[in-house]
Enzyme design. Structure first.
Site, mmCIF file in Angstrom:
data_model
loop_
_atom_site.group_PDB
_atom_site.id
_atom_site.type_symbol
_atom_site.label_atom_id
_atom_site.label_comp_id
_atom_site.label_asym_id
_atom_site.label_seq_id
_atom_site.Cartn_x
_atom_site.Cartn_y
_atom_site.Cartn_z
ATOM 1 N N HIS A 89 0.826 -1.220 0.000
ATOM 2 C CA HIS A 89 0.000 0.000 0.000
ATOM 3 C C HIS A 89 0.859 1.268 0.000
ATOM 4 O O HIS A 89 0.464 2.287 0.588
ATOM 5 C CB HIS A 89 -0.955 0.030 1.194
ATOM 6 C CG HIS A 89 -1.972 -1.072 1.207
ATOM 7 N ND1 HIS A 89 -3.230 -0.938 0.676
ATOM 8 C CD2 HIS A 89 -1.910 -2.343 1.666
ATOM 9 C CE1 HIS A 89 -3.906 -2.069 0.839
ATOM 10 N NE2 HIS A 89 -3.116 -2.933 1.428
ATOM 11 N N ASN A 162 -10.381 -2.606 2.619
ATOM 12 C CA ASN A 162 -10.077 -2.661 1.193
ATOM 13 C C ASN A 162 -11.333 -2.377 0.378
ATOM 14 O O ASN A 162 -12.434 -2.339 0.930
ATOM 15 C CB ASN A 162 -9.547 -4.053 0.811
ATOM 16 C CG ASN A 162 -8.063 -4.227 1.150
ATOM 17 O OD1 ASN A 162 -7.356 -3.255 1.377
ATOM 18 N ND2 ASN A 162 -7.614 -5.466 1.176
ATOM 19 N N PHE A 175 0.830 -14.188 4.893
ATOM 20 C CA PHE A 175 0.873 -12.833 4.309
ATOM 21 C C PHE A 175 2.229 -12.483 3.693
ATOM 22 O O PHE A 175 2.293 -12.026 2.550
ATOM 23 C CB PHE A 175 0.449 -11.793 5.353
ATOM 24 C CG PHE A 175 0.240 -10.416 4.768
ATOM 25 C CD1 PHE A 175 -0.825 -10.160 3.915
ATOM 26 C CD2 PHE A 175 1.105 -9.369 5.073
ATOM 27 C CE1 PHE A 175 -1.021 -8.892 3.370
ATOM 28 C CE2 PHE A 175 0.908 -8.103 4.536
ATOM 29 C CZ PHE A 175 -0.157 -7.863 3.685
ATOM 30 N N TYR A 376 0.625 -4.029 12.316
ATOM 31 C CA TYR A 376 0.553 -2.608 11.971
ATOM 32 C C TYR A 376 1.327 -1.736 12.954
ATOM 33 O O TYR A 376 1.966 -0.761 12.570
ATOM 34 C CB TYR A 376 -0.912 -2.157 11.868
ATOM 35 C CG TYR A 376 -1.570 -2.705 10.617
ATOM 36 C CD1 TYR A 376 -1.815 -4.071 10.502
ATOM 37 C CD2 TYR A 376 -1.923 -1.896 9.560
ATOM 38 C CE1 TYR A 376 -2.395 -4.606 9.364
ATOM 39 C CE2 TYR A 376 -2.492 -2.420 8.416
ATOM 40 C CZ TYR A 376 -2.734 -3.773 8.327
ATOM 41 O OH TYR A 376 -3.289 -4.298 7.199
HETATM 42 FE FE1 HDE Z 1 -2.605 -4.689 5.580
HETATM 43 N N1 HDE Z 1 -0.775 -3.930 6.031
HETATM 44 N N2 HDE Z 1 -1.997 -6.508 6.239
HETATM 45 N N3 HDE Z 1 -4.383 -5.515 5.018
HETATM 46 N N4 HDE Z 1 -3.213 -2.925 4.918
HETATM 47 C C1 HDE Z 1 -0.395 -2.653 5.840
HETATM 48 O O1 HDE Z 1 0.692 -1.388 7.471
HETATM 49 C C2 HDE Z 1 -0.896 -6.740 6.960
HETATM 50 C C3 HDE Z 1 -4.776 -6.805 5.173
HETATM 51 C C4 HDE Z 1 -4.470 -2.598 4.499
HETATM 52 O O2 HDE Z 1 -3.234 3.610 4.016
HETATM 53 C C5 HDE Z 1 0.923 -2.341 6.467
HETATM 54 O O3 HDE Z 1 1.026 0.796 7.890
HETATM 55 C C6 HDE Z 1 -0.873 -8.107 7.406
HETATM 56 C C7 HDE Z 1 -6.187 -6.957 4.980
HETATM 57 C C8 HDE Z 1 -4.501 -1.203 4.100
HETATM 58 O O4 HDE Z 1 -1.591 3.451 5.443
HETATM 59 C C9 HDE Z 1 1.332 -3.662 7.110
HETATM 60 C C10 HDE Z 1 -2.001 -8.684 6.883
HETATM 61 C C11 HDE Z 1 -6.638 -5.705 4.701
HETATM 62 C C12 HDE Z 1 -3.220 -0.722 4.312
HETATM 63 C C13 HDE Z 1 0.151 -4.546 6.784
HETATM 64 C C14 HDE Z 1 -2.706 -7.671 6.150
HETATM 65 C C15 HDE Z 1 -5.514 -4.818 4.717
HETATM 66 C C16 HDE Z 1 -2.446 -1.817 4.830
HETATM 67 C C17 HDE Z 1 1.924 -1.679 5.551
HETATM 68 C C18 HDE Z 1 -2.473 -10.121 7.006
HETATM 69 C C19 HDE Z 1 -8.071 -5.269 4.386
HETATM 70 C C20 HDE Z 1 -2.717 0.673 4.041
HETATM 71 C C21 HDE Z 1 2.032 -0.249 6.039
HETATM 72 C C22 HDE Z 1 -2.402 -10.661 8.291
HETATM 73 C C23 HDE Z 1 -9.018 -5.591 5.405
HETATM 74 C C24 HDE Z 1 -2.973 1.591 5.195
HETATM 75 C C25 HDE Z 1 1.215 -0.179 7.206
HETATM 76 C C26 HDE Z 1 -2.562 3.004 4.852
HETATM 77 C C27 HDE Z 1 -1.114 -1.707 5.215
HETATM 78 C C28 HDE Z 1 0.086 -5.809 7.231
HETATM 79 C C29 HDE Z 1 -3.901 -7.939 5.433
HETATM 80 C C30 HDE Z 1 -5.647 -3.423 4.430
HETATM 81 C C31 HDE Z 1 2.650 -4.210 6.732
HETATM 82 C C32 HDE Z 1 0.213 -8.744 8.238
HETATM 83 C C33 HDE Z 1 -6.997 -8.240 5.114
HETATM 84 C C34 HDE Z 1 -5.698 -0.434 3.579
HETATM 85 O O5 HDE Z 1 1.495 -3.563 8.472
#
Ligand code: HDE
EC number: 1.11.1.6
Length: 731
Positions: A89, A162, A175, A376
């Protein structure tokens, strides 16, 4: 409003009028550096600088002196300006606004943000693509991030969601594998922001739990036109807790007030070159011009007893809860109405985290969510560099923070007193714990028992049922786009075994889907009937075949088709924030142009005059040109009347290209007055062999005088599929 009037002098944008009513914007203003024409240049410690153009040197042409603290300070800051981008992202844009509750959920939760009707809670919302770097384009094929922070009176609440309601994997432990497979390949860092490569499809072909989300990803849902034409979803099942301590399950939905619309793939790829900032620019310009981006906020509420009846697990993030089983109840609206003042300080430094919940809410045992609860917070340390990241202006809550956490890199807060521990008798033992009935957060006391096991629940085992439900819920044109997306993506995969394994998975969704893709890949089809590959959007035969291709879903609550999965079946919602190209050469009928612009403005849309040159066209101004823009950047095209102007456009290849592209991408076209002749004699008419004057039903309007009400209605329909001979127009 701070006494120093910082807010008033820090920006003079049209949207500044919205600022005073937004408490978070007021809060940010205490850290907003004022800027005025009288500012004196200083170094970082306030010393006035007399010469910012020359280093201090020994002799006119001599070496720079170590003594030159000014050059050293400036270079030192520059050398350290970059921080790591988000691991996923990374590419995103954000805006401020508010959430207003219209329907109380007091029966289900104590959270004030969901119970105080009429209350406006400030929000900061960031939209993003998943795989690309920070500098990549806005429009790759990608699920979009939709992260909303509510600055509530009870602390920050983040829905880090999302634009599709399901996720590729069921357990957080996969992931890093998913992301490593998706991102550019590690040996050569190719391709940028694209899933069409071997490692991604290798992983997917071995991970059948991803197939439902892959269907969404290969649909036009992964190509939203604007940020405000996409839905948002919290994805996981969460809990709401009421005053009696009773828990209700909840899923969160954002429904765009302007309707759900997408790009087509050819358009997305072209936009990535013509204007990589297309979506962030559209949001910025709309808000800068006083407009808004808006969504209705809805919830699906359900009980443990209901959940136990369904043939899918509500803890499985690869499944939806069909709206036919639990309707979405609309309870409020989000309005984005203010651009950030500074991209880095706000959009880049915002750190969302799903653990930001307020009292009256809680998590569930969804194994994907459980991993997110760790990740996060963890990621912000590497990205923002200190455990004090939450004190950054964009991250701090509006209510007071009081605890005994101290020190660390970049500590800004000055905590007086000698007590930094609990229990303490000194300083009155403050800060004091807050009991539940006074607003303290208490976890829901869910009974938990069992053996410690590294397993996947049997209730998560159905991977294909909802993929079939999604396929069944698509219209024929949507199915065709899905087939074409798979054809494109898999044809880029170099390893045949991977392509074939994917066909095996697709066959379990529907044999026709697998066959359409197989034929394009030079493999044997898996169904008796197949339409020609690389086929024609206008092929009635292909559409008929796709229309009848029904699968047998499971894990779907007994449904064979579900509501609101198809974008095409959702009714049109007006033309707000749509962009229309008005082609104009010298001699254009300026009265007509003005009337068109006016009519569009009255409906919240925007007309752009595209001249053969910039500047005055005899009463209207061209702010863009045919050459510096492109049809893919607009939702419709109008050619007004005017003899001399029409003559000029007839000989202009760029003008001809606008018509061809609009036709191919199923967008409204209108030609008025003399321009009717241009349409009849255009490259478009020649190539398609169509009588374009007879295609009103297919979104091609031509008349002596503009019927603007008709145009607005046509634009609201967005796309007109089924135009004949589209395949004759080259990409
Ligand atoms: Fe994320 N995800 N994610 N994700 N995600 C990040 O956090 C992660 C997942 C989502 O505009 C990171 O600050 C893991 C689902 C958005 O700043 C990180 C898993 C959904 C954004 C991270 C998921 C999301 C992130 C990268 C599985 C929808 C952007 C930078 C266990 C429900 C937020 C950050 C923004 C960002 C980890 C799965 C949505 C690495 C470990 C499911 C919208 O921490």
């Amino acid at each position: 409003m701070p006494e120093n009037g910082v807010l008033a002098v820090s920006h003079d944008k049209p949207d500044a009028k919205t600022a005073p009513s937004n408490p978070k914007v007021q809060d940010l203003s205490s850290d907003t550096a004022p800027r005025s024409e009288q500012d004196r240049l200083t170094d970082n410690f306030g010393h006035a600088i007399s010469d910012d153009n020359n280093s201090l040197r020994a002799g006119v042409r001599g070496p720079t002196l170590l003594e030159d603290h000014l050059v050293r300070e400036k270079l030192h800051h520059f050398d350290h300006e970059r921080i790591p981008e988000r691991i996923v992202h990374a590419r995103g844009a954000a805006a401020h606004g508010y959430f207003e509750l219209t329907d109380s959920l007091a029966e289900y939760t104590t959270a004030q943000v969901l119970t105080e009707v009429g209350k406006k809670t400030p929000v900061f919302t960031r939209f993003s693509t998943v795989p690309g770097s920070r500098g990549s384009a806005d429009t790759p094929r990608s699920i979009r991030g939709f992260a909303v922070r509510f600055y509530t009176d009870e602390g920050n609440w983040d829905i880090v969601g999302n634009n599709v309601p399901v996720f590729f994997i069921q357990d957080a432990i996969k992931f890093p594998d998913l992301v490593h497979a998706l991102r550019p390949e590690p040996h050569n860092e190719i391709p940028q922001a694209a899933s069409a490569h071997d490692t991604f499809w290798d992983f997917i072909s071995l991970t059948s739990e991803a197939i439902h989300t892959i269907m969404w990803e290969m649909s036009d849902r992964a190509l939203p036109r604007y940020f405000d034409t996409m839905q948002g979803f919290g994805v996981h099942t969460f809990r709401l807790i009421n005053a009696e301590g009773k828990s209700t399950f909840v899923k969160y939905h954002w429904q765009p007030v302007n309707g759900v619309h997408s790009l087509v793939w050819d358009e997305s790829q072209k936009i990535a070159g013509k204007d990589p900032d297309f979506q962030r620019r559209a949001m910025w310009e709309t808000i800068d011009g006083g407009g808004t981006y808006e969504w209705d906020f809805g919830v699906q509420l359900f009980t443990e007893a209901q959940a136990s009846e369904w043939d899918f697990d509500i803890l499985d993030p690869s499944k939806i809860i069909p709206e036919d089983l639990v309707p979405v109840r609309t309870i409020g609206r989000m309005v984005l109405n203010r651009n950030p003042d500074n991209f880095f300080a706000e959009t880049e430094q915002v750190g969302y985290k799903p653990t930001n919940l307020v009292p009256g809410m809680d998590f569930t045992n969804d194994p994907l969510m459980q991993g997110r609860l760790f990740s996060y917070l963890d990621t912000q340390l590497i990205r923002l560099g200190s455990p004090n990241w939450q004190y950054l202006p964009i991250n701090r809550p509006l209510n007071q923070v009081a605890n005994n956490q101290r020190d660390g890199y970049m500590r800004h807060t000055i905590n007086p007193g000698r007590v930094a521990y609990r229990p303490a008798s000194l300083d009155g033992g403050s800060p004091l714990e807050v009991p539940r009935d006074q607003g303290g957060f208490v976890s829901y006391p869910e009974p938990v028992s069992g053996e410690k096991l590294r397993v996947r629940a049997e209730s998560f085992a159905d991977h294909f049922g909802q993929a079939r439900l999604f396929w069944n819920s698509m219209t024929p044109i949507e199915r065709e786009h899905i087939c074409k997306a798979f054809q494109f993506e898999l044809s880029k995969v170099e390893t045949r075994e991977v392509r074939v394994r994917m066909l095996d998975l697709l066959e379990q969704v529907h044999p026709l889907l697998a066959s359409q893709v197989a034929v394009a890949l030079g493999e044997a089809p898996r169904a008796e009937q197949v339409a020609k590959p690389g086929g024609t959007a206008d092929s009635a035969e292909e559409m008929e075949l796709l229309a009848t291709a029904e699968a047998q879903p499971s894990a779907s609550g007994g449904l064979t088709k579900a509501k609101n999965l198809s974008m095409e079946e959702q009714p049109p919602k007006g033309i707000r924030n749509r962009q229309v190209a008005i082609l104009a050469a010298d001699g254009v009928d300026t009265d007509q142009v003005k009337a068109i612009m006016q009519a569009l403005k009255a409906e919240g849309a925007k007309g752009h005059v595209l001249g053969q040159h910039l500047g005055d066209l005899g009463g209207v101004e061209a702010k863009k040109t045919l050459g510096n823009s492109h049809m893919v950047l607009f939702d419709a095209v109008i050619v007004p009347g005017g003899a001399e102007h029409v003559q000029a456009l007839m000989e202009d290849g760029d003008a001809q290209a606008y018509l061809l592209e609009a036709y191919k991408h199923a967008k409204p076209i209108a030609a008025y007055g003399e321009a009717q002749a241009l349409l009849a004699d255009s490259d478009l008419a020649r190539i398609t062999g169509q009588d374009l004057g007879e295609m009103q039903d297919l979104g091609i309007l031509s008349a002596e005088q503009p019927d603007l009400a008709q145009f607005v209605q046509t634009l609201a329909q967005h796309r007109f599929w089924g135009r004949p001979k589209v395949s004759r127009i080259s990409n």
